[in-house]
Design a protein around this motif. Structure first.
Motif, PDB file in Angstrom:
ATOM      1  N   GLY A  51       6.048  11.068   5.653  1.00  0.00           N
ATOM      2  CA  GLY A  51       5.437   9.750   5.525  1.00  0.00           C
ATOM      3  C   GLY A  51       5.288   9.065   6.879  1.00  0.00           C
ATOM      4  O   GLY A  51       5.590   9.640   7.920  1.00  0.00           O
ATOM      5  N   GLY A  52       4.849   7.809   6.849  1.00  0.00           N
ATOM      6  CA  GLY A  52       4.635   7.082   8.095  1.00  0.00           C
ATOM      7  C   GLY A  52       5.219   5.689   8.087  1.00  0.00           C
ATOM      8  O   GLY A  52       4.907   4.868   8.953  1.00  0.00           O
ATOM      9  N   GLY A  53       6.092   5.406   7.112  1.00  0.00           N
ATOM     10  CA  GLY A  53       6.591   4.049   6.926  1.00  0.00           C
ATOM     11  C   GLY A  53       7.414   3.492   8.058  1.00  0.00           C
ATOM     12  O   GLY A  53       7.573   2.276   8.170  1.00  0.00           O
ATOM     13  N   ASN A  54       7.945   4.349   8.915  1.00  0.00           N
ATOM     14  CA  ASN A  54       8.696   3.866  10.076  1.00  0.00           C
ATOM     15  C   ASN A  54       7.785   3.262  11.143  1.00  0.00           C
ATOM     16  O   ASN A  54       8.231   2.502  12.005  1.00  0.00           O
ATOM     17  CB  ASN A  54       9.511   4.996  10.694  1.00  0.00           C
ATOM     18  CG  ASN A  54       8.660   6.195  11.062  1.00  0.00           C
ATOM     19  OD1 ASN A  54       7.747   6.572  10.333  1.00  0.00           O
ATOM     20  ND2 ASN A  54       8.962   6.814  12.195  1.00  0.00           N
ATOM     21  N   ILE A  55       6.490   3.604  11.083  1.00  0.00           N
ATOM     22  CA  ILE A  55       5.516   3.108  12.061  1.00  0.00           C
ATOM     23  C   ILE A  55       4.598   2.072  11.428  1.00  0.00           C
ATOM     24  O   ILE A  55       4.430   0.967  11.941  1.00  0.00           O
ATOM     25  CB  ILE A  55       4.689   4.274  12.638  1.00  0.00           C
ATOM     26  CG1 ILE A  55       5.624   5.277  13.333  1.00  0.00           C
ATOM     27  CG2 ILE A  55       3.615   3.770  13.591  1.00  0.00           C
ATOM     28  CD1 ILE A  55       4.947   6.562  13.769  1.00  0.00           C
ATOM     29  N   TYR A  56       3.995   2.444  10.294  1.00  0.00           N
ATOM     30  CA  TYR A  56       3.097   1.510   9.610  1.00  0.00           C
ATOM     31  C   TYR A  56       2.926   1.934   8.162  1.00  0.00           C
ATOM     32  O   TYR A  56       2.728   3.126   7.880  1.00  0.00           O
ATOM     33  CB  TYR A  56       1.727   1.464  10.290  1.00  0.00           C
ATOM     34  CG  TYR A  56       0.833   0.368   9.722  1.00  0.00           C
ATOM     35  CD1 TYR A  56       0.942  -0.943  10.173  1.00  0.00           C
ATOM     36  CD2 TYR A  56      -0.077   0.647   8.706  1.00  0.00           C
ATOM     37  CE1 TYR A  56       0.169  -1.943   9.639  1.00  0.00           C
ATOM     38  CE2 TYR A  56      -0.858  -0.348   8.163  1.00  0.00           C
ATOM     39  CZ  TYR A  56      -0.734  -1.649   8.629  1.00  0.00           C
ATOM     40  OH  TYR A  56      -1.500  -2.649   8.084  1.00  0.00           O
ATOM     41  N   ARG A  57       3.012   0.978   7.281  1.00  0.00           N
ATOM     42  CA  ARG A  57       2.803   1.230   5.852  1.00  0.00           C
ATOM     43  C   ARG A  57       1.469   0.623   5.433  1.00  0.00           C
ATOM     44  O   ARG A  57       1.242  -0.578   5.607  1.00  0.00           O
ATOM     45  CB  ARG A  57       3.923   0.627   5.010  1.00  0.00           C
ATOM     46  CG  ARG A  57       5.307   1.181   5.312  1.00  0.00           C
ATOM     47  CD  ARG A  57       6.345   0.571   4.385  1.00  0.00           C
ATOM     48  NE  ARG A  57       6.162   1.021   3.021  1.00  0.00           N
ATOM     49  CZ  ARG A  57       6.717   2.129   2.520  1.00  0.00           C
ATOM     50  NH1 ARG A  57       7.482   2.885   3.278  1.00  0.00           N
ATOM     51  NH2 ARG A  57       6.517   2.481   1.278  1.00  0.00           N
ATOM     52  N   VAL A  63      -0.743  -8.147   3.645  1.00  0.00           N
ATOM     53  CA  VAL A  63       0.134  -9.190   4.172  1.00  0.00           C
ATOM     54  C   VAL A  63      -0.280  -9.583   5.583  1.00  0.00           C
ATOM     55  O   VAL A  63      -0.259 -10.760   5.959  1.00  0.00           O
ATOM     56  CB  VAL A  63       1.606  -8.705   4.179  1.00  0.00           C
ATOM     57  CG1 VAL A  63       2.516  -9.765   4.780  1.00  0.00           C
ATOM     58  CG2 VAL A  63       2.051  -8.357   2.762  1.00  0.00           C
ATOM     59  N   SER A  64      -0.695  -8.596   6.371  1.00  0.00           N
ATOM     60  CA  SER A  64      -1.067  -8.864   7.760  1.00  0.00           C
ATOM     61  C   SER A  64      -2.539  -9.223   7.921  1.00  0.00           C
ATOM     62  O   SER A  64      -3.009  -9.435   9.036  1.00  0.00           O
ATOM     63  CB  SER A  64      -0.738  -7.635   8.630  1.00  0.00           C
ATOM     64  OG  SER A  64      -1.383  -6.483   8.122  1.00  0.00           O
ATOM     65  N   GLY A  65      -3.265  -9.268   6.815  1.00  0.00           N
ATOM     66  CA  GLY A  65      -4.676  -9.642   6.870  1.00  0.00           C
ATOM     67  C   GLY A  65      -5.612  -8.500   7.207  1.00  0.00           C
ATOM     68  O   GLY A  65      -6.800  -8.716   7.429  1.00  0.00           O
ATOM     69  N   ILE A  66      -5.083  -7.286   7.239  1.00  0.00           N
ATOM     70  CA  ILE A  66      -5.906  -6.108   7.524  1.00  0.00           C
ATOM     71  C   ILE A  66      -6.508  -5.591   6.227  1.00  0.00           C
ATOM     72  O   ILE A  66      -5.862  -5.585   5.184  1.00  0.00           O
ATOM     73  CB  ILE A  66      -5.060  -5.015   8.208  1.00  0.00           C
ATOM     74  CG1 ILE A  66      -4.565  -5.501   9.572  1.00  0.00           C
ATOM     75  CG2 ILE A  66      -5.841  -3.714   8.361  1.00  0.00           C
ATOM     76  CD1 ILE A  66      -3.569  -4.582  10.242  1.00  0.00           C
ATOM     77  N   ASP A  67      -7.753  -5.175   6.302  1.00  0.00           N
ATOM     78  CA  ASP A  67      -8.418  -4.600   5.137  1.00  0.00           C
ATOM     79  C   ASP A  67      -7.596  -3.451   4.566  1.00  0.00           C
ATOM     80  O   ASP A  67      -7.029  -2.645   5.313  1.00  0.00           O
ATOM     81  CB  ASP A  67      -9.804  -4.098   5.567  1.00  0.00           C
ATOM     82  CG  ASP A  67     -10.543  -3.398   4.447  1.00  0.00           C
ATOM     83  OD1 ASP A  67     -11.065  -4.081   3.563  1.00  0.00           O
ATOM     84  OD2 ASP A  67     -10.565  -2.149   4.462  1.00  0.00           O
TER      85      ASP A  67
END
Length: 239
Positions: A51-57, A63-67
């Motif tokens: 997975g990649g949750g340690n870097i970005y989920r 929540v951050s306003g990203i599409d």
């Protein structure tokens, strides 16, 4: 060996460990690489989805306003970074690897081609699958189930920080008890959180067992492929 070809699912958070200063903890990487080496040396074919949750989920995008779709692709790229780190750690142990991505990044990894992946496994190489399924709205759990089915793995091994599936969260409820084995239907009925529903359904429909176990306990991975009862087994029928 009870299993000749396995799919190991590791979370991104597992690679970070408990130390806040690390996004990727080198000690965790080395420990996991050594555990994987023990299994490979027994002749077991090993594929990995990380997975990649340690870097970005990707689930955090709103929540951050990203599409949402953009966020999911960012999460896929995070898994490529983790895959590269894991590849390096495993190769330091003298084991040949191949990193295959569901999105094309030829400079650092091969594109995923099913027959080529199987051939790598047959040659004794550890194959690391990155970038999830290559599609937004799908988790790396879904990628693990899908890739396991495609390469005809005999089991999905979900390495976590806990030693199986419990009646409740053992971190919050001291009375929680661990299941030794469950059927797919029992997991549905009890509302237990093993994988996301898409991934779990894929495993059920293809009669692909899942074992949830503690990856941080030395020797657990080897014990499982040798046939010992470690963690919690989820299968079509209870043992």
């Amino acid at each position: 060996m009870k299993y000749q070809r396995i799919l190991l699912k590791l979370s991104g958070e597992a690679l970070a460990g408990d130390r806040q200063e690390y996004v990727i903890n080198p000690q965790i990487l080395e420990r996991y690489a050594k555990e994987i080496k023990k299994v490979v040396e027994k002749g077991v074919q090993v594929a990995i989805v990380v997975g990649g949750g340690n870097i970005y989920r990707g689930s955090e995008a709103n929540v951050s306003g990203i599409d949402k779709v953009q966020g999911d692709y960012m999460g896929m790229l995070a898994t490529v970074i983790n895959g590269m780190a894991l590849q390096s750690a495993i190769e330091k142990q003298g084991i040949y690897t191949r990193l295959m991505s569901a999105i094309r990044i030829e400079q650092v990894c091969e594109p995923f081609i099913r027959r080529r992946a199987i051939r790598h496994l047959e040659k004794g190489r550890v194959v690391i699958f990155a970038a999830g399924t290559g599609n937004p709205y799908f988790t790396t759990d879904s990628a693990a189930s899908l890739r396991a089915i495609e390469i005809e793995a005999q089991v999905v091994l979900k390495g976590t920080k806990v030693d199986g599936i419990y009646t409740a969260d053992p971190m919050k409820d001291s009375s929680a008890t661990r299941y030794n084995n469950l059927t797919f239907d029992e997991v549905y009925q009890k509302g237990l959180n093993v994988m996301d529903m898409t991934a779990f359904t894929l495993c059920k429909e293809n009669n692909l067992p899942i074992i949830v176990f503690d990856m941080n306990q030395e020797g657990n991975l080897l014990r499982i492929v040798e046939g010992e009862e470690v963690g919690t087994l989820v299968a079509m029928e209870a043992n």
